[in-house]
Design a protein around this motif. Sequence first.
Motif, PDB file in Angstrom:
ATOM      1  N   THR A  16      -4.290 -39.635   9.131  1.00 59.99           N
ATOM      2  CA  THR A  16      -4.619 -38.198   8.686  1.00 59.99           C
ATOM      3  C   THR A  16      -3.298 -37.635   8.129  1.00 59.99           C
ATOM      4  OG1 THR A  16      -4.282 -37.358  11.086  1.00 59.99           O
ATOM      5  CG2 THR A  16      -6.551 -38.258  10.387  1.00 59.99           C
ATOM      6  N   PRO A  17      -3.541 -36.334   7.254  1.00 54.83           N
ATOM      7  CA  PRO A  17      -2.255 -35.926   6.891  1.00 54.83           C
ATOM      8  C   PRO A  17      -1.262 -35.341   7.858  1.00 54.83           C
ATOM      9  CG  PRO A  17      -4.324 -35.123   5.897  1.00 54.83           C
ATOM     10  CD  PRO A  17      -4.707 -35.879   6.773  1.00 54.83           C
ATOM     11  N   LYS A  18      -1.737 -34.886   8.858  1.00 58.41           N
ATOM     12  CA  LYS A  18      -0.818 -34.394  10.002  1.00 58.41           C
ATOM     13  C   LYS A  18      -0.362 -35.519  10.790  1.00 58.41           C
ATOM     14  CE  LYS A  18      -3.484 -30.498  11.362  1.00 58.41           C
ATOM     15  NZ  LYS A  18      -4.490 -29.730  12.630  1.00 58.41           N
ATOM     16  N   GLU A  19      -1.089 -36.929  10.693  1.00 52.89           N
ATOM     17  CA  GLU A  19      -0.477 -38.076  11.396  1.00 52.89           C
ATOM     18  C   GLU A  19       0.665 -38.527  10.261  1.00 52.89           C
ATOM     19  OE1 GLU A  19       0.474 -41.031  14.359  1.00 52.89           O
ATOM     20  OE2 GLU A  19      -0.760 -39.016  14.295  1.00 52.89           O
ATOM     21  N   ARG A  20       0.508 -38.239   9.106  1.00 47.64           N
ATOM     22  CA  ARG A  20       1.462 -38.945   8.110  1.00 47.64           C
ATOM     23  C   ARG A  20       2.766 -38.198   8.453  1.00 47.64           C
ATOM     24  NH1 ARG A  20      -2.536 -38.270   2.943  1.00 47.64           N
ATOM     25  NH2 ARG A  20      -4.589 -39.574   3.710  1.00 47.64           N
ATOM     26  N   ARG A  21       2.757 -36.700   8.315  1.00 47.22           N
ATOM     27  CA  ARG A  21       3.914 -35.851   8.647  1.00 47.22           C
ATOM     28  C   ARG A  21       4.772 -36.456  10.148  1.00 47.22           C
ATOM     29  NH1 ARG A  21       5.932 -30.394   7.869  1.00 47.22           N
ATOM     30  NH2 ARG A  21       4.046 -30.097   6.680  1.00 47.22           N
ATOM     31  N   ARG A  22       3.844 -36.554  11.002  1.00 42.00           N
ATOM     32  CA  ARG A  22       4.362 -37.037  12.530  1.00 42.00           C
ATOM     33  C   ARG A  22       5.099 -38.435  11.966  1.00 42.00           C
ATOM     34  NH1 ARG A  22       4.069 -39.953  16.730  1.00 42.00           N
ATOM     35  NH2 ARG A  22       2.565 -41.258  15.870  1.00 42.00           N
ATOM     36  N   LEU A  23       4.520 -39.196  11.615  1.00 45.00           N
ATOM     37  CA  LEU A  23       5.145 -40.719  11.406  1.00 45.00           C
ATOM     38  C   LEU A  23       6.247 -40.772  10.468  1.00 45.00           C
ATOM     39  CD1 LEU A  23       1.724 -42.890  10.864  1.00 45.00           C
ATOM     40  CD2 LEU A  23       3.418 -42.811  12.968  1.00 45.00           C
ATOM     41  N   ARG A  24       6.436 -39.909   9.743  1.00 44.44           N
ATOM     42  CA  ARG A  24       7.642 -39.700   8.753  1.00 44.44           C
ATOM     43  C   ARG A  24       8.804 -39.045   9.542  1.00 44.44           C
ATOM     44  NH1 ARG A  24       9.856 -35.329   6.567  1.00 44.44           N
ATOM     45  NH2 ARG A  24       7.963 -33.928   6.552  1.00 44.44           N
ATOM     46  N   GLU A  25       8.528 -38.042  10.375  1.00 43.58           N
ATOM     47  CA  GLU A  25       9.441 -37.403  11.168  1.00 43.58           C
ATOM     48  C   GLU A  25      10.080 -38.262  12.406  1.00 43.58           C
ATOM     49  OE1 GLU A  25       7.716 -33.832  12.448  1.00 43.58           O
ATOM     50  OE2 GLU A  25       8.020 -32.732  10.377  1.00 43.58           O
ATOM     51  N   ALA A  26       8.924 -39.257  12.761  1.00 39.29           N
ATOM     52  CA  ALA A  26       9.356 -40.157  13.737  1.00 39.29           C
ATOM     53  C   ALA A  26      10.299 -41.359  13.339  1.00 39.29           C
ATOM     54  CB  ALA A  26       8.083 -41.068  14.375  1.00 39.29           C
ATOM     55  N   LEU A  27      10.286 -41.482  11.863  1.00 40.83           N
ATOM     56  CA  LEU A  27      11.175 -42.442  11.158  1.00 40.83           C
ATOM     57  C   LEU A  27      12.499 -41.654  10.890  1.00 40.83           C
ATOM     58  CD1 LEU A  27       8.620 -44.519   9.161  1.00 40.83           C
ATOM     59  CD2 LEU A  27      10.058 -45.266  11.118  1.00 40.83           C
ATOM     60  N   ALA A  28      12.570 -40.486  11.325  1.00 39.01           N
ATOM     61  CA  ALA A  28      13.712 -39.528  10.594  1.00 39.01           C
ATOM     62  C   ALA A  28      13.850 -39.850   9.198  1.00 39.01           C
ATOM     63  CB  ALA A  28      14.901 -39.992  11.616  1.00 39.01           C
ATOM     64  N   LEU A  29      12.817 -39.688   8.562  1.00 36.69           N
ATOM     65  CA  LEU A  29      12.772 -39.667   7.232  1.00 36.69           C
ATOM     66  C   LEU A  29      12.514 -38.054   6.641  1.00 36.69           C
ATOM     67  CD1 LEU A  29      11.059 -42.894   6.206  1.00 36.69           C
ATOM     68  CD2 LEU A  29      13.567 -42.376   6.004  1.00 36.69           C
ATOM     69  N   SER A  30      13.359 -37.796   5.524  1.00 38.82           N
ATOM     70  CA  SER A  30      12.984 -36.225   4.803  1.00 38.82           C
ATOM     71  C   SER A  30      11.828 -36.593   3.853  1.00 38.82           C
ATOM     72  CB  SER A  30      14.344 -35.794   4.378  1.00 38.82           C
ATOM     73  OG  SER A  30      14.725 -36.378   3.339  1.00 38.82           O
ATOM     74  N   GLU A  31      11.354 -35.464   3.269  1.00 39.69           N
ATOM     75  CA  GLU A  31      10.718 -35.537   2.190  1.00 39.69           C
ATOM     76  C   GLU A  31      11.059 -36.069   0.858  1.00 39.69           C
ATOM     77  OE1 GLU A  31       8.891 -31.633   1.678  1.00 39.69           O
ATOM     78  OE2 GLU A  31       7.705 -31.739   3.464  1.00 39.69           O
ATOM     79  N   GLU A  32      12.673 -35.851   0.781  1.00 39.34           N
ATOM     80  CA  GLU A  32      13.039 -36.313  -0.259  1.00 39.34           C
ATOM     81  C   GLU A  32      13.355 -37.805  -0.218  1.00 39.34           C
ATOM     82  OE1 GLU A  32      13.954 -33.790   1.536  1.00 39.34           O
ATOM     83  OE2 GLU A  32      14.195 -31.931   0.205  1.00 39.34           O
ATOM     84  N   GLN A  33      13.756 -38.165   0.875  1.00 41.41           N
ATOM     85  CA  GLN A  33      13.929 -39.596   1.035  1.00 41.41           C
ATOM     86  C   GLN A  33      12.551 -40.517   0.810  1.00 41.41           C
ATOM     87  OE1 GLN A  33      15.482 -39.691   5.033  1.00 41.41           O
ATOM     88  NE2 GLN A  33      17.480 -39.848   4.253  1.00 41.41           N
ATOM     89  N   VAL A  34      11.314 -40.211   1.306  1.00 41.91           N
ATOM     90  CA  VAL A  34      10.149 -40.590   0.992  1.00 41.91           C
ATOM     91  C   VAL A  34       9.781 -40.481  -0.645  1.00 41.91           C
ATOM     92  CG1 VAL A  34       7.697 -40.619   1.505  1.00 41.91           C
ATOM     93  CG2 VAL A  34       9.504 -40.124   3.220  1.00 41.91           C
ATOM     94  N   ALA A  35      10.190 -39.546  -1.231  1.00 43.23           N
ATOM     95  CA  ALA A  35       9.579 -39.353  -2.608  1.00 43.23           C
ATOM     96  C   ALA A  35      10.672 -40.219  -3.527  1.00 43.23           C
ATOM     97  CB  ALA A  35       9.981 -37.954  -3.094  1.00 43.23           C
ATOM     98  N   GLU A  36      11.851 -40.462  -3.019  1.00 48.53           N
ATOM     99  CA  GLU A  36      12.644 -41.288  -3.799  1.00 48.53           C
ATOM    100  C   GLU A  36      12.216 -42.948  -3.621  1.00 48.53           C
ATOM    101  OE1 GLU A  36      17.461 -42.682  -4.124  1.00 48.53           O
ATOM    102  OE2 GLU A  36      16.815 -40.951  -2.603  1.00 48.53           O
ATOM    103  N   ALA A  37      11.779 -43.059  -2.366  1.00 48.16           N
ATOM    104  CA  ALA A  37      11.370 -44.583  -2.189  1.00 48.16           C
ATOM    105  C   ALA A  37       9.994 -45.047  -2.670  1.00 48.16           C
ATOM    106  CB  ALA A  37      11.063 -44.696  -0.652  1.00 48.16           C
ATOM    107  N   MET A  38       9.273 -43.836  -2.758  1.00 55.13           N
ATOM    108  CA  MET A  38       7.665 -44.033  -3.587  1.00 55.13           C
ATOM    109  C   MET A  38       8.000 -43.878  -4.948  1.00 55.13           C
ATOM    110  SD  MET A  38       5.821 -44.915  -1.004  1.00 55.13           S
ATOM    111  CE  MET A  38       4.576 -44.814  -1.974  1.00 55.13           C
ATOM    112  N   GLY A  39       8.937 -43.202  -5.580  1.00 59.53           N
ATOM    113  CA  GLY A  39       8.940 -43.066  -6.934  1.00 59.53           C
ATOM    114  C   GLY A  39       8.116 -41.882  -7.490  1.00 59.53           C
TER     115      GLY A  39
END
Length: 444
Positions: A16-39
């Motif tokens: 779910t969208p809320k779970e996506r945010r929680r998983l990203r923060e559990a991995l200590a990743l920022s939105e910029e890092q995920v965006a760079e990894a995903m292109g």
Amino acid sequence: MSRSTADSASSVTLPTPKERRRLREALALSEEQVAEAMGVTKATVRSWETGRSAPRGRKREAYAKLLGSFEPDGPSSTENPAVSSASPGEAEKPAAAGKPAKPRPPSPVRAQAPAPPADVRPKAAAKRAAKPPKAPSPAPAPVRRADPRPQERLKPVAAEAPAPEPVRPAAPGLPATPGLTPEEAFDALYAHAAPGLVHQTYLLSGRRRLSREAVEYAFHHAWQHWPEVAVDPDPVGWVRATAYEYALSPWHRLRRAHKHPDAPPTEANRRALLTALLELPPPYRRTVLLYDGLGLDLPETAAETEASTPAAANRLLHARTVLGKRVPELAEPDALHRRLSALVTEAPTATLPAARAVRTGSERRTRTWTRAVLGVTAVLIGVTGFTAATAPTRYIPVNAPGETVNGVPVRGGPQKLRPEDVELRDRLRAEPNPGPERLVPTAE
């Protein structure tokens, strides 16, 4: 990419969208890092986490692997792009150990997240990835403080006394219950959530009529978008977000009925708290009510207010500081939490229309707007057709009449006689020989 690969990528189930945010923060990743990894851009990642859009194709599978919710269909799908992009030493460690890989648990919430690419993976993510996966719990209860990093800034964990956590009203889950028609599911959701939402919106806006209007509007909107609400994992949160947005809209200040809040209650404690709440800016007011009143955790509060988790934490700290100054007995977070929880869980006294009336009113409003739009469209088509039929096919120049300028007569033809000129002309024609007789010629 072949059709089979595209079908398998599109069938990947995302959290779910809320779970996506929680998983990203559990991995200590920022939105910029995920965006760079995903292109992709940062705005695209934010839209994925708020539920406005979802990745497709290979990006969907890569995003699921990055969050740790991807499950391979067969034994051949064991390659992890995140591991392959890491250093060679790290990629050879699992093979050198010779231990069989543990099966991934079925729940995407508790699944162990694979390591992200080496260029964006922090050390904290590597430590979490090295831990064994946890077994999924049969019915995980919502934890109020799931994010330890912002919570450490709010209050030290060692000095915090254990306080009873509020009971968050669970989503009824009626849309997914078999055997219920959409009308029955909507009526059950309305009966379950509407009275409490009226009381919550009153705490936000301080206006009873506006709170009832906001809840009715939210359920009208929910019935118009019922296919979307029916599959939402938290339909109460969907309606609550719509009601809060409507109640906190600044345009209501232009309406005479909602220009000023209602009279405060007679009790001193309630009056002081409600007055202090209304002095806060709307985003801060909404954040403290969701976190301390309803008991949502910080990532869920940030997702519902469409803010980042650090921004939601700062809003919460500021709101607590202001409320502590206005009401000294609420300076402690636990005291404020207990007071707001008691206010939210009070028995609502507002009278609402029946669920059937709300559904029929929504349908009637939709039909009215549809007919109005069709009528305006028909009028525009008729006016356009009439104009096209009566418009001239060639340009006709306009000859402006001449005028006398500074006593200079109009050039090119006789002027229009004035009334005096007409009178003089008539006299000359009626009396051709007004002079002496000696001047009159005689015929011989």
